[in-house]
Design an enzyme around this catalytic site. Structure first.
Site, PDB file in Angstrom:
ATOM      1  CD  GLU A 124      -2.958   0.982   2.117  1.00 35.34           C
ATOM      2  OE1 GLU A 124      -3.611   1.620   2.414  1.00 35.34           O
ATOM      3  OE2 GLU A 124      -3.082   0.532   3.001  1.00 35.34           O
ATOM      4  CD  GLU A 218      -8.749   1.829   4.778  1.00 37.06           C
ATOM      5  OE1 GLU A 218      -7.810   0.605   5.320  1.00 37.06           O
ATOM      6  OE2 GLU A 218      -7.973   2.442   4.157  1.00 37.06           O
TER       7      GLU A 218
END
Length: 271
Positions: A124, A218
């Site tokens: 990420e 998210e």
């Protein structure tokens, strides 16, 4: 898990926090019964920072990553993502060449384990307040090129891209097929559409690169999310307290934006 399936999601993401407290086999069976794929994300603690110049911390980080790969395998998950290449922390120093090289070596080693376990490894790219190593897509691409494994891809996130990328949509196109996992998050970490991110541009770019992997919503609230993770992500105020209406809205929003992007593409393609 049951709420996610009820909302129509096909994947649930777990944070790698305290796996020893859970029956991974039972979770795997429940996910399979609900037809849910599993992704696991994590960030390394400072004591396990594989980008450190402290050899002991690097070894501890490599061991932690290996444990995480095994946990994802045992829970029946398909991918391990997050900040796997450094500590999940605000650094007070610039990254070093030695630290970068240590991180590359650690990820290459972990990639071999993940490949053997049948798990995707996705790194990420996050904002400057959560790592000092990979803040932009271009940095992420340079990193995975040095890792040298086709099994390692990037994990991009609209929340972080909105902070760091000059042109997030262009960054998506730059990454192309190197994107292995994609997070949809609003600029304020809350309800999609309540912030400043132009999601139309994001979905247009995803279609342009023929992205067909997971798109995961998210969001954070101290009312629901683990306290340690909330602190690490600087969640000082809650933009929501009830997760079911939030999840339902996000699923509808993502489906709508993808459908709109497809219609725009079809309109442009007409002679």
């Amino acid at each position: 898990m049951e709420k996610s399936a009820t909302c129509g999601y096909s994947l649930i993401e777990f944070a790698y926090l305290r796996p020893e407290k859970f029956d991974l086999d039972a979770l795997a069976k429940r996910a399979a019964a609900l037809k849910l794929d599993i992704a696991v994300t994590m960030g390394l603690p400072v004591s396990h920072d594989v980008s450190s110049e402290d050899a002991q911390a690097v070894r501890a980080g490599e061991d932690m990553l290996a444990d995480a790969v095994r946990a994802v395998r045992d829970i029946g998950g398909s991918k391990l993502g997050g900040i796997l290449y450094s500590a999940h922390a605000k650094y007070s120093r610039m990254p070093t060449k030695r630290g970068w090289d240590s991180s590359v070596a650690a990820i290459a080693k972990t990639a071999g384990l993940a490949q053997s376990a049948g798990i995707d490894l996705v790194l990420e790219v996050v904002n400057r307040f959560e790592t000092n190593l990979l803040n932009t897509t271009a940095q992420g691409l340079a990193f995975i090129e040095q890792v040298g494994s086709e099994h390692v891809r990037l994990h991009l996130d609209t929340f972080h891209m909105n902070i760091e990328e000059a042109n997030p949509a262009a960054a998506i196109r730059l990454a192309g097929d190197k994107i292995g996992y994609f997070h949809i998050g609003e600029s304020n970490r809350g309800y999609l559409g309540d912030g400043v991110i132009n999601f139309d541009l994001m979905f247009d770019a995803l279609l342009d690169i023929n992205y067909e992997r997971d798109i995961t919503f998210e969001s954070f609230s101290r009312a629901v999310v683990d306290e340690g993770l909330s602190l690490a992500c600087a969640i000082w105020r809650d933009t929501w307290t009830e997760n079911m209406p939030l999840a339902q809205h996000a699923k509808q929003f993502i489906d709508l934006k993808m459908d709109e992007a497809k219609r725009r593409r079809a309109t442009v393609a007409r002679p």
